[in-house]
Each structure stands twice: as structure tokens, then as C-alpha cells.
Design a protein around this motif. Structure first.
Motif, PDB file in Angstrom:
ATOM      1  N   GLU A  46       0.843  -1.193   0.000  1.00  0.00           N
ATOM      2  CA  GLU A  46       0.000   0.000   0.000  1.00  0.00           C
ATOM      3  C   GLU A  46       0.876   1.239   0.000  1.00  0.00           C
ATOM      4  N   GLY A  47       0.270   2.369  -0.367  1.00  0.00           N
ATOM      5  CA  GLY A  47       0.930   3.662  -0.273  1.00  0.00           C
ATOM      6  C   GLY A  47      -0.026   4.658   0.344  1.00  0.00           C
ATOM      7  N   GLU A  48       0.385   5.275   1.421  1.00  0.00           N
ATOM      8  CA  GLU A  48      -0.495   6.160   2.181  1.00  0.00           C
ATOM      9  C   GLU A  48      -0.379   7.590   1.677  1.00  0.00           C
ATOM     10  N   ALA A  49      -1.516   8.180   1.330  1.00  0.00           N
ATOM     11  CA  ALA A  49      -1.565   9.572   0.899  1.00  0.00           C
ATOM     12  C   ALA A  49      -1.340  10.478   2.106  1.00  0.00           C
ATOM     13  N   GLU A  50      -0.309  11.296   2.050  1.00  0.00           N
ATOM     14  CA  GLU A  50       0.025  12.188   3.155  1.00  0.00           C
ATOM     15  C   GLU A  50       0.592  13.493   2.597  1.00  0.00           C
ATOM     16  N   PHE A  51       0.718  14.474   3.473  1.00  0.00           N
ATOM     17  CA  PHE A  51       1.595  15.597   3.155  1.00  0.00           C
ATOM     18  C   PHE A  51       2.613  15.708   4.271  1.00  0.00           C
ATOM     19  N   ALA A  52       3.750  16.273   3.929  1.00  0.00           N
ATOM     20  CA  ALA A  52       4.863  16.344   4.871  1.00  0.00           C
ATOM     21  C   ALA A  52       5.222  17.787   5.189  1.00  0.00           C
ATOM     22  N   VAL A  53       5.705  17.969   6.385  1.00  0.00           N
ATOM     23  CA  VAL A  53       6.252  19.243   6.849  1.00  0.00           C
ATOM     24  C   VAL A  53       7.758  19.233   6.597  1.00  0.00           C
ATOM     25  N   ILE A  54       8.294  20.317   6.071  1.00  0.00           N
ATOM     26  CA  ILE A  54       9.737  20.479   5.891  1.00  0.00           C
ATOM     27  C   ILE A  54      10.247  21.409   6.987  1.00  0.00           C
ATOM     28  N   ILE A  55      11.192  20.915   7.762  1.00  0.00           N
ATOM     29  CA  ILE A  55      11.744  21.713   8.862  1.00  0.00           C
ATOM     30  C   ILE A  55      12.643  22.815   8.299  1.00  0.00           C
ATOM     31  N   GLY A  56      12.495  24.022   8.877  1.00  0.00           N
ATOM     32  CA  GLY A  56      13.246  25.165   8.386  1.00  0.00           C
ATOM     33  C   GLY A  56      14.393  25.612   9.264  1.00  0.00           C
ATOM     34  N   LYS A  57      14.296  25.311  10.551  1.00  0.00           N
ATOM     35  CA  LYS A  57      15.407  25.648  11.437  1.00  0.00           C
ATOM     36  C   LYS A  57      15.467  24.643  12.562  1.00  0.00           C
ATOM     37  N   LYS A  58      16.644  24.520  13.152  1.00  0.00           N
ATOM     38  CA  LYS A  58      16.921  23.517  14.167  1.00  0.00           C
ATOM     39  C   LYS A  58      15.879  23.549  15.278  1.00  0.00           C
ATOM     40  N   ALA A  59      15.397  22.360  15.637  1.00  0.00           N
ATOM     41  CA  ALA A  59      14.373  22.251  16.670  1.00  0.00           C
ATOM     42  C   ALA A  59      14.778  21.182  17.678  1.00  0.00           C
ATOM     43  N   THR A  60      15.005  21.599  18.901  1.00  0.00           N
ATOM     44  CA  THR A  60      15.320  20.685  19.999  1.00  0.00           C
ATOM     45  C   THR A  60      14.436  21.039  21.182  1.00  0.00           C
ATOM     46  N   ASN A  61      13.606  20.098  21.599  1.00  0.00           N
ATOM     47  CA  ASN A  61      12.713  20.327  22.750  1.00  0.00           C
ATOM     48  C   ASN A  61      11.898  21.612  22.592  1.00  0.00           C
ATOM     49  N   VAL A  62      11.340  21.833  21.421  1.00  0.00           N
ATOM     50  CA  VAL A  62      10.553  23.042  21.212  1.00  0.00           C
ATOM     51  C   VAL A  62       9.153  22.854  21.789  1.00  0.00           C
ATOM     52  N   SER A  63       8.556  23.935  22.208  1.00  0.00           N
ATOM     53  CA  SER A  63       7.196  23.891  22.732  1.00  0.00           C
ATOM     54  C   SER A  63       6.207  23.861  21.568  1.00  0.00           C
ATOM     55  N   GLU A  64       4.989  23.428  21.846  1.00  0.00           N
ATOM     56  CA  GLU A  64       3.954  23.470  20.818  1.00  0.00           C
ATOM     57  C   GLU A  64       3.697  24.912  20.368  1.00  0.00           C
ATOM     58  N   ALA A  65       3.796  25.849  21.305  1.00  0.00           N
ATOM     59  CA  ALA A  65       3.547  27.253  20.975  1.00  0.00           C
ATOM     60  C   ALA A  65       4.565  27.789  19.978  1.00  0.00           C
ATOM     61  N   ASP A  66       5.788  27.274  20.008  1.00  0.00           N
ATOM     62  CA  ASP A  66       6.849  27.758  19.122  1.00  0.00           C
ATOM     63  C   ASP A  66       7.089  26.858  17.912  1.00  0.00           C
ATOM     64  N   ALA A  67       6.414  25.730  17.852  1.00  0.00           N
ATOM     65  CA  ALA A  67       6.749  24.704  16.861  1.00  0.00           C
ATOM     66  C   ALA A  67       6.614  25.197  15.424  1.00  0.00           C
ATOM     67  N   MET A  68       5.566  25.954  15.118  1.00  0.00           N
ATOM     68  CA  MET A  68       5.335  26.352  13.728  1.00  0.00           C
ATOM     69  C   MET A  68       6.401  27.335  13.228  1.00  0.00           C
ATOM     70  N   LYS A  69       7.137  27.955  14.134  1.00  0.00           N
ATOM     71  CA  LYS A  69       8.233  28.829  13.731  1.00  0.00           C
ATOM     72  C   LYS A  69       9.363  28.045  13.074  1.00  0.00           C
ATOM     73  N   HIS A  70       9.339  26.721  13.249  1.00  0.00           N
ATOM     74  CA  HIS A  70      10.392  25.861  12.711  1.00  0.00           C
ATOM     75  C   HIS A  70       9.999  25.214  11.393  1.00  0.00           C
ATOM     76  N   VAL A  71       8.829  25.575  10.859  1.00  0.00           N
ATOM     77  CA  VAL A  71       8.341  25.002   9.602  1.00  0.00           C
ATOM     78  C   VAL A  71       8.774  25.875   8.429  1.00  0.00           C
ATOM     79  N   PHE A  72       9.430  25.251   7.458  1.00  0.00           N
ATOM     80  CA  PHE A  72       9.808  25.967   6.238  1.00  0.00           C
ATOM     81  C   PHE A  72       8.730  25.852   5.177  1.00  0.00           C
ATOM     82  N   GLY A  73       8.168  24.659   5.027  1.00  0.00           N
ATOM     83  CA  GLY A  73       7.184  24.461   3.970  1.00  0.00           C
ATOM     84  C   GLY A  73       6.563  23.086   4.035  1.00  0.00           C
ATOM     85  N   TYR A  74       5.909  22.712   2.919  1.00  0.00           N
ATOM     86  CA  TYR A  74       5.131  21.476   2.858  1.00  0.00           C
ATOM     87  C   TYR A  74       5.270  20.843   1.479  1.00  0.00           C
ATOM     88  N   MET A  75       5.028  19.535   1.406  1.00  0.00           N
ATOM     89  CA  MET A  75       5.021  18.843   0.114  1.00  0.00           C
ATOM     90  C   MET A  75       4.211  17.560   0.224  1.00  0.00           C
TER      91      MET A  75
END
Length: 312
Positions: free
Chosen positions: A126-155
């Protein structure tokens, strides 16, 4: 902005139905591989965005249909895939416990490439239809409140699976990390173009027949939660891929000769072929259709070819 590689891994930006070659704009980014070039651009995007926009405005480009589209991240450092991360159209009473698995970088293929089904005793592919998040900057132990600041894009992202391999319990690595089992692309869409990644229509066609059709608003653990949890386990780096999961009810067997198309709203359409030298066969139904017809088990049973129950 839509970033991609084409032909001999030239860097391109999509402009309508064309792609503009921006290789000259990014040639001074240190790199030793195409993946390194894309990661380098992600890391320096603020400094290059204006230059890229100017190059796109000045260039007509060439038709996308005239070029070979390559995977935008051909050898990612990490591919983290969220497991059982949808509410399955409300059929789940509660989210499954948050969970994920690694997928090998060698599994990556791009638009127009071929997923090859290996000679292993899988009960179904099988192949699962998904979209992926591309990380834009280093993320270590980030909070949920700050998480989207680390997203560069999607595909777009396909999570290929060889299910039911023995022995029981020895599952994810040999099921998920097969060569060619991670089709991605056709390009990366930068985060500023996606107002809400939790309201995206996701559709998958097999030979022109719509098989998966769901929306990311059904996601159980939202992207900030996923990034926060993953980054508590290991550091996420620019160019890393976080696949967000699927609605399993539309999963269907992939077989020799299939043409698969995945389209996530605003992320373009990813198309690839399937090849099985053993020519194994399954009923052409989704998991939900198999269940509703009174089928036993979650997976559509094999109907012919090597490893078929009828041949045992």
C-alpha cells in the motif's frame, strides 16, 4: 514560493505552468550534493528570497511538462513519519497515542519515478496519501507554541508499506524503509503560501480512480504537537521531513502497472508508477470497501501470484 529540482538537479522555482531555472542565484551556497543545496537554501532563505523573486519575475521559464521533475529533497537527513495520526472520519473514539517511525532516505523517489515492489511475502503493498512538513530551522525540545516557527514548507508524501511481513512484531523497519517507498514532491511549497495546513484536501487516485479522499482537519495530533514531541526525542534539522499520517480507510493495494496520483490542496500533484516483476494481484478495493463487504482482517487479501494463499 514553489521550489524544485529538475533535469540534472537544476534548482527551479515554479511560475504558473513553467519552471524558472534559478541555479545562478543559488550557485554560491556551499554544497556537495543536490540535497545539500536545497538544505543550504532553506537555511539561508531569508537572504535569498528577494533574489529568487527577482529571477522569477525576469524569467519566462520552460514548461513543467517538458522537464524531468526530481525529488526536492533527494537524501533527507531524517524522515519521521507519524503513525495512526487521523481520527478516521470520526470512527475513532480518541486519538491513538502519539507515535512515529523513521523511514530510510534511500526510499525517496520523485515525480515520474517508479515504486518497485520487492520479492518479499507481504500480505499487501500500500501507499499512504500524506503531506509532509519540511523543517526550516533547528528544533530541539521546542514547545507546541513555538513549533510552527520551525516550519519551512510542505510537500506531498507517500508512505509505502509492505504489510504483514514475518516474523510478527518485527514490523516497521522492513515494512516502511524499502527502496522507492517514499515518493515525494513535485516541489516544496513555502509555509507563507499555506494559511492553515490543518484544512487541506488530500486525494489519491489509482489508475484514475479516486481511492483516498480526506481532509487534514481530521488529523489527531496536530503539527505543533508532532514537532514538539519529535524534537523531544531527537533534534530536527533544516531539510528534515515530518510526514503527518493518513486516513487508512481509503488505503488500497498497489500493483504492477498502476499509475498513482496524489494531490494535496495547494501542494500540486505527485505522479508515479508501480512495478512488480512478480505480477501479484489483489482485489481493486479500498480497506473500507473490503470491510463493508464482510472481509476478514484489515487488509485486502492477495488473489494471485507468488505468496498468494491460494498457492500455499
Amino acid at each position: 514560493m514553489k521550489l524544485m529540482f529538475f533535469d540534472d538537479f537544476k534548482m527551479g522555482v515554479v511560475k504558473g505552468d513553467n519552471v524558472v531555472d534559478v541555479s545562478a542565484v543559488v550557485k554560491d551556497i556551499p554544497h556537495t550534493s543536490p540535497n545539500g543545496l536545497m538544505v543550504g537554501l532553506i537555511e539561508r532563505f531569508d537572504a535569498y528570497k528577494g533574489k529568487l523573486e527577482a529571477a522569477v519575475a525576469a524569467g519566462a521559464g520552460v514548461p513543467l511538462k517538458s522537464v524531468r521533475i526530481r525529488p526536492p529533497l533527494p537524501s533527507p537527513g531524517n524522515m519521521d513519519c507519524m503513525a495512526v495520526n487521523y481520527m478516521e472520519d470520526g470512527t475513532r473514539d480518541a486519538p491513538a497515542p502519539i507515535n512515529a517511525f523513521h523511514k530510510a532516505a534511500n526510499a525517496v523517489i520523485g515525480n515520474g519515478d517508479t515504486m518497485v515492489l520487492p520479492d518479499v511475502p507481504a500480505t499487501v503493498f500500500e501507499g499512504e496519501a500524506e503531506f509532509a512538513v519540511i523543517i526550516g530551522k533547528k528544533a530541539t525540545n521546542v514547545s507546541e507554541a513555538d513549533a510552527m516557527k520551525h516550519v519551512f514548507g510542505y510537500m506531498n508524501f507517500i508512505d509505502g508499506s509492505a504489510r504483514g511481513l514475518p516474523p510478527p512484531g518485527n514490523v516497521f523497519f522492513q515494512m516502511k524503509s524499502r527502496d522507492t517507498f517514499a515518493p515525494i514532491g513535485p516541489y516544496i511549497v513555502t509555509a507563507d503560501e499555506i494559511a492553515d495546513p490543518h484544512k487541506l484536501a488530500i486525494k489519491l487516485w489509482n489508475n484514475g480512480v479516486l481511492m483516498q479522499n480526506f481532509n487534514s482537519d481530521d488529523m489527531a495530533h496536530k503539527i505543533p504537537r508532532c514537532i514538539s514531541w519529535l524534537s523531544s526525542i531527537h533534534t530536527l534539522s533544516p531539510g528534515d521531513i515530518v510526514a503527518t499520517g493518513t486516513n487508512h480507510r481509503g488505503l488500497n493495494p498497489f500493483m504492477d502497472g498502476d499509475t498513482i496520483e496524489l494531490e494535496t490542496e495547494k501542494l500540486g500533484r505527485l505522479t508515479f508508477k508501480v512495478r512488480d516483476d512478480l505480477k501479484r494481484t489483489w482485489a481493486r478495493v479500498t480497506r473500507l470497501q473490503h470491510h463493508d463487504a464482510g472481509g476478514e482482517g484489515a487488509h485486502t487479501p492477495q488473489t494471485g501470484g507468488k505468496y498468494s494463499p491460494a498457492k500455499k
